[in-house]
Design a protein around this motif. Structure first.
Motif, short mmCIF file in Angstrom:
data_model
loop_
_atom_site.label_atom_id
_atom_site.label_comp_id
_atom_site.label_asym_id
_atom_site.label_seq_id
_atom_site.Cartn_x
_atom_site.Cartn_y
_atom_site.Cartn_z
N ALA A 108 0.78 -1.24 -0.16
CA ALA A 108 0.23 -0.01 -0.12
C ALA A 108 1.01 1.40 0.05
O ALA A 108 1.91 1.27 0.57
N SER A 109 0.36 2.34 -0.79
CA SER A 109 1.32 3.64 -0.75
C SER A 109 1.09 4.07 0.73
O SER A 109 2.13 4.87 1.19
N ALA A 110 0.03 3.99 1.24
CA ALA A 110 -0.27 4.48 2.76
C ALA A 110 -1.26 3.69 3.41
O ALA A 110 -2.00 3.24 2.68
N LEU A 111 -1.26 3.74 4.88
CA LEU A 111 -2.35 3.32 5.51
C LEU A 111 -3.09 4.60 6.18
O LEU A 111 -2.32 5.48 6.38
N HIS A 112 -4.36 4.41 6.18
CA HIS A 112 -5.13 5.66 6.58
C HIS A 112 -5.74 5.41 7.95
O HIS A 112 -6.73 4.54 8.24
N TYR A 113 -5.11 5.90 8.88
CA TYR A 113 -5.82 5.83 10.31
C TYR A 113 -6.70 7.06 10.70
O TYR A 113 -6.33 8.12 10.24
N THR A 114 -7.80 6.73 11.48
CA THR A 114 -8.42 8.04 11.77
C THR A 114 -8.16 8.73 13.13
O THR A 114 -8.64 9.63 13.51
#
Length: 390
Positions: free
Chosen positions: A155-161
């Motif tokens: 993945a290019s990035a992981l998105h955390y909230t």
């Protein structure tokens, strides 16, 4: 930018993730992006009444629904896979945002993104919280070997909230490519005028009572065992309280909860409303006196910020991942997953009106400063651009 979001389902019964993606994509579209959602028509054991593989425009976002197929538990849809392959092969999108892990849509979307060299982002939706990560571990380990480890690694990035979600996920991730962007609200949606007392008129057992509100899915991770135990303690000391449990019961968990209520002898002091949306949701938020969410695991807790902007004092566990923000702003009570602590916090709010008003004001300030979709969309947009410029 041309942005594609892929998620297993959008039916209201699935709670926060389905709600959040609509705000997220709308905010991105308002910035001039072309935004599309691919999803299935799954709605519990049934299906949504929507056209299939036909673009539906909602608030500037194109949505395409695909038929759910067996095994439904994985969100399987071969037509969705075929559409992804076709569109990604033609490079119709600049970037792809995949929501959740261990499901069919994520496997195929990430696979075709890698095959056709399109950057993609994975949003784990809290599944890398140790409480959930270790649940059904053997089955998940198989899925990880088949595709999920590769999906995460490339993945290019992981998105955390939340920052807390990122911290909890760290032991299970092999790289540090990530960003933190929270969920949000359109505050105008909560300014609709609803008549005070409308909810109480529909449920007369709440008349002249202080309503303690649980507003979330009825699910094992939500801490309802803690809530029932704590509420029974509070109810034994106060005659003027009533517990309202609002939310969908997707897995029949409500019967277990009702069993606990009967054991405590408080059946006449608890009301189940089922899922409420639209005006009915605003009515119950307007008429309630306190919001409680003692989850054992909660990736974000969008219902918490809804309660705060509607003027409710909130009590949450320190497993609801926005608890640090609440502590920083003194915007609510934060407790361990302990029914005694929970009862004490509920009593503190009930017994101290001035204190309650102060945390209400702090809660509104927190939401206005950090959790508006206009600000969230801008942050997401900047992260997308940074990935595309790498």
């Amino acid at each position: 930018m041309k942005i594609l979001h892929v998620i297993a389902n959008l039916a209201a019964r699935y709670g926060g993730p389905a709600q959040a993606i609509m705000g997220m994509t709308k905010s991105l579209a308002e910035m001039g992006n072309e935004v599309t959602i691919y999803t299935t028509n799954q709605d519990g054991e049934g299906v949504l009444d929507v056209p299939l593989d036909v673009p539906i425009i909602k608030e500037g976002v194109e949505i395409r629904y695909f038929p759910i197929q067996n095994p439904r538990v994985f969100g399987t849809s071969l037509p969705l896979a075929r559409r992804l392959r076709s569109e990604l092969k033609q490079h119709k999108y600049d970037i792809v945002h995949i929501h959740s892990l261990y499901l069919f849509h994520g496997a195929v979307a990430a696979h075709y993104c890698r095959k056709y060299e399109i950057p993609y982002i994975v949003r784990p939706h809290g599944t890398l919280d140790p409480f959930l990560y270790h649940r059904n571990r053997k089955k998940k380990a198989v899925v990880e070997l088949l595709f999920e480890n590769k999906n995460l690694d490339y993945a290019s990035a992981l998105h955390y909230t939340t920052e807390e979600e990122k911290v909890l996920a760290r032991p299970f991730i092999t790289h540090d490519r990530s960003f933190v962007v929270p969920n949000g609200l359109y505050l105008d949606d909560y300014q609709d005028k609803v008549v005070a007392g409308s909810f109480r008129m529909k449920f007369p057992e709440t008349e002249n009572k202080k309503i303690i509100l649980f507003f979330s899915r009825l699910n094992f991770k939500k801490g309802l065992d803690l809530l029932i135990d704590a509420y029974a303690t509070v109810a034994s000391m106060k005659d003027d309280v009533h517990l309202v449990i609002t939310g969908p019961d997707n897995e029949g968990y409500g019967e277990t909860v009702k069993g606990w209520i009967q054991e405590k002898g408080i059946g006449d002091r608890v009301t189940f409303t089922g899922m409420l949306t639209g005006q009915e949701k605003l009515q119950v938020l307007k008429d309630s006196d306190m919001f409680v969410l003692p989850s054992y695991s909660e990736n974000f807790g969008i219902s918490v910020i809804e309660a705060m902007i509607c003027g409710l004092p909130v009590v949450i566990s320190n497993k609801v991942n926005i608890f640090r923000e609440l502590i920083e702003y003194e915007a609510g009570e934060v407790v361990n997953c302990d029914s005694t602590e929970l009862a004490i916090s509920m009593m503190r709010i009930l017994d101290n009106p001035d204190y309650s008003e102060q945390i209400i004001e702090n809660g509104k300030r927190l939401v206005e400063s950090q959790f508006q979709w206009s600000k969230v969309g801008e942050s997401l947009n900047n992260n997308y651009k940074a990935i595309l410029n790498m």
